[in-house]
Scaffold this active site. Structure first.
Site, PDB file in Angstrom:
ATOM      1  N   ASP A  63      34.133 -21.265  45.380  1.00 48.82           N
ATOM      2  CA  ASP A  63      35.398 -20.151  44.718  1.00 48.82           C
ATOM      3  C   ASP A  63      36.223 -19.627  46.136  1.00 48.82           C
ATOM      4  OD1 ASP A  63      35.126 -19.318  41.493  1.00 48.82           O
ATOM      5  OD2 ASP A  63      36.703 -18.314  43.888  1.00 48.82           O
ATOM      6  N   ASN A 115      32.680 -18.821  31.362  1.00 48.14           N
ATOM      7  CA  ASN A 115      34.483 -18.125  31.058  1.00 48.14           C
ATOM      8  C   ASN A 115      34.989 -19.373  29.864  1.00 48.14           C
ATOM      9  OD1 ASN A 115      34.032 -15.522  32.276  1.00 48.14           O
ATOM     10  ND2 ASN A 115      35.275 -16.967  33.853  1.00 48.14           N
ATOM     11  N   HIS A 141      33.760 -25.439  34.351  1.00 47.14           N
ATOM     12  CA  HIS A 141      32.541 -25.065  34.962  1.00 47.14           C
ATOM     13  C   HIS A 141      31.935 -23.519  35.120  1.00 47.14           C
ATOM     14  CE1 HIS A 141      36.243 -22.769  34.759  1.00 47.14           C
ATOM     15  NE2 HIS A 141      35.815 -21.737  35.213  1.00 47.14           N
TER      16      HIS A 141
HETATM   17  P1  5GP Z   1      37.646 -19.427  35.128  1.00 52.92           P
HETATM   18  O1  5GP Z   1      38.150 -18.097  35.110  1.00 52.92           O
HETATM   19  O2  5GP Z   1      38.433 -19.920  34.213  1.00 52.92           O
HETATM   20  O3  5GP Z   1      36.122 -18.701  35.205  1.00 52.92           O
HETATM   21  O4  5GP Z   1      37.241 -19.664  37.534  1.00 52.92           O
HETATM   22  C1  5GP Z   1      38.288 -19.871  37.868  1.00 52.92           C
HETATM   23  C2  5GP Z   1      37.709 -19.673  39.266  1.00 52.92           C
HETATM   24  O5  5GP Z   1      38.454 -20.821  40.348  1.00 52.92           O
HETATM   25  C3  5GP Z   1      38.511 -18.613  39.769  1.00 52.92           C
HETATM   26  O6  5GP Z   1      36.814 -18.060  40.236  1.00 52.92           O
HETATM   27  C4  5GP Z   1      39.285 -18.787  40.852  1.00 52.92           C
HETATM   28  O7  5GP Z   1      38.573 -18.067  42.317  1.00 52.92           O
HETATM   29  C5  5GP Z   1      38.510 -20.232  40.965  1.00 52.92           C
HETATM   30  N1  5GP Z   1      39.573 -20.837  41.536  1.00 52.92           N
HETATM   31  C6  5GP Z   1      40.954 -20.910  41.248  1.00 52.92           C
HETATM   32  N2  5GP Z   1      41.277 -22.341  42.283  1.00 52.92           N
HETATM   33  C7  5GP Z   1      40.811 -22.613  42.642  1.00 52.92           C
HETATM   34  C8  5GP Z   1      41.553 -23.317  43.668  1.00 52.92           C
HETATM   35  O8  5GP Z   1      41.855 -24.005  44.343  1.00 52.92           O
HETATM   36  N3  5GP Z   1      40.248 -23.547  44.183  1.00 52.92           N
HETATM   37  C9  5GP Z   1      38.968 -23.516  44.805  1.00 52.92           C
HETATM   38  N4  5GP Z   1      37.434 -23.423  45.959  1.00 52.92           N
HETATM   39  N5  5GP Z   1      38.503 -22.747  43.545  1.00 52.92           N
HETATM   40  C10 5GP Z   1      39.780 -21.982  42.836  1.00 52.92           C
END
Ligand code: 5GP
Length: 122
Positions: A33, A91, A104
């Site tokens: 992440d 989430n 994810h």
């Molecule tokens: P969500 O809130 O959708 O469950 O989590 C999305 C996750 O993706 C977040 O923890 C955020 O830090 C991660 N994330 C967002 N953009 C990127 C990216 O460009 N690269 C990586 N490796 N993680 C990302």
């Protein structure tokens, strides 16, 4: 919700945006992440076009689901957070504050993660 091919994880899967890869097989990609919340914070994603946990559970093939679940366990063991404990979460949708509309799981560990959620009374 239909799948948005411009979402950030779709772009990572197409190699348009780099990631720090942790694991890959035919069905699964896992990477660090970008804003880790714990010493281990790995995102595990199916390669298929699934918007959310609900979409994945309803429409993914058995081979995809098996590969996905096994990958999560394997990464936890490889990271050495099997015995110490860890958290696996997805989430979903607005109340779940899902940011990226490609299914994810977050695999987090390497420290005491505290309670899962604040109490509704706090
Ligand atoms: P969500 O809130 O959708 O469950 O989590 C999305 C996750 O993706 C977040 O923890 C955020 O830090 C991660 N994330 C967002 N953009 C990127 C990216 O460009 N690269 C990586 N490796 N993680 C990302």
């Amino acid at each position: 919700m239909s799948y948005d091919d411009s979402n950030i994880f779709a772009r990572i899967l197409r190699g348009e945006i780099p990631c720090r890869k942790v694991f890959e097989d035919d069905h699964v990609l896992a990477f660090e992440d970008i804003r880790p919340l714990a010493p281990t914070h790995v995102l595990v994603i199916p390669k298929g076009r699934y918007v959310s946990a609900q979409d994945f559970s309803e429409t993914a093939s058995e081979a995809e689901i098996v590969a996905f679940v096994r990958a999560v366990g394997r990464i936890a063991r490889e990271r050495g957070i099997d015995a110490s404990g860890h958290r696996i979460l997805a989430n979903h949708g607005a109340d779940g504050r899902q940011e990226v509309p490609h299914f994810h799981l977050h695999l987090v560990g390497g420290r005491d993660l505290g309670r899962m959620l604040p109490s509704a009374r706090e």
